[in-house]
Motif scaffolding. Structure first.
Motif, short mmCIF file in Angstrom:
data_model
loop_
_atom_site.label_atom_id
_atom_site.label_comp_id
_atom_site.label_asym_id
_atom_site.label_seq_id
_atom_site.Cartn_x
_atom_site.Cartn_y
_atom_site.Cartn_z
N SER A 152 19.06 77.10 -8.80
CA SER A 152 20.24 77.57 -8.06
C SER A 152 21.25 78.23 -8.99
N GLU A 153 21.46 77.62 -10.17
CA GLU A 153 22.40 78.20 -11.14
C GLU A 153 21.90 79.55 -11.64
N ARG A 154 20.60 79.66 -11.88
CA ARG A 154 20.04 80.93 -12.34
C ARG A 154 20.16 82.01 -11.26
N ALA A 155 19.93 81.63 -10.00
CA ALA A 155 20.04 82.59 -8.90
C ALA A 155 21.49 83.06 -8.74
N ALA A 156 22.43 82.12 -8.85
CA ALA A 156 23.85 82.49 -8.74
C ALA A 156 24.26 83.40 -9.89
N ALA A 157 23.78 83.13 -11.10
CA ALA A 157 24.10 83.98 -12.25
C ALA A 157 23.49 85.37 -12.08
N ALA A 158 22.26 85.45 -11.58
CA ALA A 158 21.61 86.75 -11.36
C ALA A 158 22.36 87.54 -10.29
N GLN A 159 22.81 86.86 -9.25
CA GLN A 159 23.56 87.53 -8.18
C GLN A 159 24.89 88.03 -8.70
N GLU A 160 25.57 87.21 -9.50
CA GLU A 160 26.85 87.62 -10.08
C GLU A 160 26.66 88.82 -11.00
N ALA A 161 25.59 88.81 -11.81
CA ALA A 161 25.31 89.94 -12.70
C ALA A 161 25.03 91.20 -11.90
N GLU A 162 24.33 91.08 -10.78
CA GLU A 162 24.05 92.24 -9.93
C GLU A 162 25.35 92.78 -9.32
N PHE A 163 26.23 91.89 -8.85
CA PHE A 163 27.53 92.34 -8.31
C PHE A 163 28.36 93.04 -9.38
N ALA A 164 28.35 92.49 -10.59
CA ALA A 164 29.10 93.10 -11.70
C ALA A 164 28.54 94.49 -12.01
N ARG A 165 27.21 94.64 -12.01
CA ARG A 165 26.59 95.94 -12.28
C ARG A 165 26.96 96.93 -11.18
N GLN A 166 26.96 96.48 -9.92
CA GLN A 166 27.30 97.37 -8.80
C GLN A 166 28.77 97.80 -8.87
N ARG A 167 29.66 96.86 -9.26
CA ARG A 167 31.09 97.23 -9.39
C ARG A 167 31.29 98.22 -10.52
N ALA A 168 30.52 98.03 -11.63
CA ALA A 168 30.68 98.93 -12.77
C ALA A 168 30.17 100.33 -12.45
N THR A 169 29.17 100.46 -11.63
CA THR A 169 28.61 101.79 -11.30
C THR A 169 29.23 102.36 -10.05
N GLY A 170 30.07 101.58 -9.37
CA GLY A 170 30.73 102.04 -8.16
C GLY A 170 29.81 102.03 -6.97
N ALA A 171 28.70 101.39 -7.04
CA ALA A 171 27.76 101.32 -5.94
C ALA A 171 28.23 100.37 -4.85
N ARG A 172 29.23 99.64 -5.12
CA ARG A 172 29.70 98.66 -4.14
C ARG A 172 31.13 98.87 -3.82
#
Length: 172
Positions: A152-172
């Motif tokens: 669960s911790e790994r999934a939450a970290a992967a999801q947070e990393a994906e959100f951070a990547r999307q915010r950095a590229t403006g995809a979100r």
């Protein structure tokens, strides 16, 4: 094939006794579907011609637990421990090893019998005897630890990393 009672091992002869040091499944009737019996640690069996014959495979080879009888080093090399020894079991050989299922059962029975004692002094004496014979209980509870966090911790970290990547590229 030689007579089933003739073996290369001098300890494996009809009338000889063997004791086992680990639980061991022993064939009592020859053949692929022959019946067997489970021997507990410290069990002593007397060799018979039929029992020896049942320990042979279809090529006439004696089962390793008997072929290696009397050779502790070879048993350790083959099984990782000594499985059987010639002769009757020593009187002080217990049926259990600390930590195994039989040990837990025997210890629990002894404790229950001690706790059933109504006299407090006798109960304390018997509980001390259980402790002396069986030693302290080995706890079964433990904590499972993950090296990289729980799933669960790994999934939450992967999801947070994906959100951070999307915010950095403006995809979100």
């Amino acid at each position: 094939m030689t007579d089933s009672t003739e073996t290369e091992n001098p300890y494996v002869r009809p009338g000889e006794q063997v004791h086992v040091l680990v639980p061991l499944n022993v064939k009592v009737k020859p053949g692929f579907t022959g019946s067997s019996m489970l021997l507990d640690r410290s069990a002593t069996i007397t060799m018979t011609a039929d029992l020896i014959a049942a320990q042979r495979d279809r090529f006439g080879k004696l089962a390793d637990w008997l072929a290696l009888l009397g050779d502790d080093e070879a048993q350790v090399a083959r099984f990782g421990e000594i499985v059987s020894r010639p002769g009757p079991a020593p009187a002080d050989l217990k049926r259990w090893v600390v930590g195994d299922a039989t040990w837990r059962d025997e210890r629990a029975k002894a404790r229950a019998a001690a706790w059933a004692e109504t006299d407090p002094d006798e109960r304390d004496r018997r509980l001390r005897e259980v402790q002396k014979v069986f030693g302290p209980d080995i706890p079964l509870d433990g904590t499972l630890q993950y090296r990289n966090g729980t799933p669960s911790e790994r999934a939450a970290a992967a999801q947070e990393a994906e959100f951070a990547r999307q915010r950095a590229t403006g995809a979100r």
